[in-house]
Design a protein around this motif. Sequence first.
Motif, short mmCIF file in Angstrom:
data_model
loop_
_atom_site.label_atom_id
_atom_site.label_comp_id
_atom_site.label_asym_id
_atom_site.label_seq_id
_atom_site.Cartn_x
_atom_site.Cartn_y
_atom_site.Cartn_z
N TYR A 75 0.84 -1.19 0.00
CA TYR A 75 0.00 0.00 0.00
C TYR A 75 0.87 1.25 0.00
N GLY A 76 0.39 2.28 -0.69
CA GLY A 76 1.14 3.53 -0.74
C GLY A 76 0.31 4.71 -0.29
N ASN A 77 1.01 5.79 0.07
CA ASN A 77 0.35 7.02 0.52
C ASN A 77 -0.67 6.75 1.62
N VAL A 78 -0.30 5.87 2.52
CA VAL A 78 -1.22 5.49 3.59
C VAL A 78 -1.23 6.58 4.67
N THR A 79 -2.42 6.99 5.04
CA THR A 79 -2.56 7.97 6.12
C THR A 79 -3.17 7.29 7.35
#
Lengths: 112, 112
Positions: A75-79
């Motif tokens: 997963y990317g750009n996980v907040t």
Amino acid sequence: MKRFEKHIFVCENKRPEGHPKGCCADKNGVEVRAKFKKRLKELGLSPSMRSNAAGCLDACEHGVTVVIYPEQIWYGNVTVDDVEEIIQDHLIKNSPVERLKIQDEKFNKDKK
Amino acid sequence: MKRFEKHIFVCENKRPEGHPKGCCADKNGVEVRAKFKKRLKELGLSPSMRSNAAGCLDACEHGVTVVIYPEQIWYGNVTVDDVEEIIQDHLIKNSPVERLKIQDEKFNKDKK
């Protein structure tokens, strides 16, 4: 039976200020991992699921980067706000969160 | 195809001096990971195999602790001198190194 049913690695790598790649620590990697840890405990999912700090996962431009094993979903750009959806859909229902996935071809494209 | 064929996580967690659990950093966790990284490169196994720093893997008493995914094989008391055997036998021949494995029941027994 394996020790962990799901093992969640969250990049917390910190690069020097101004590094062109950026780093997951500056994008709240530490907070993302803390949220996983807190919610896994609250939901009774630990100790069979563990959120773990990781050093650089070599996907800095996608940070905060998270990889979940044994299935190796990236997963990317996980907040912090995404964590609950990953827990509910992926960890509990085994249905990965498509909108956050880093596609394999993205990694290949990025390679020099 | 998955991004990494093998993903090797090496605990580099550092606890304060004198902590009763000890820590992998004090037992050369950093050097173990560096040896994996160097040899994977020399053998042409990277980038399909990656050695990664990890925070505490919650197996401090077995440190230096290493876990290899996707198969989730755990190794304990790993030294720099053990790295070549893990690479040759486990990573290349898919034959895990029995003498270094932390058995599942060891984890269960340690749990309070």
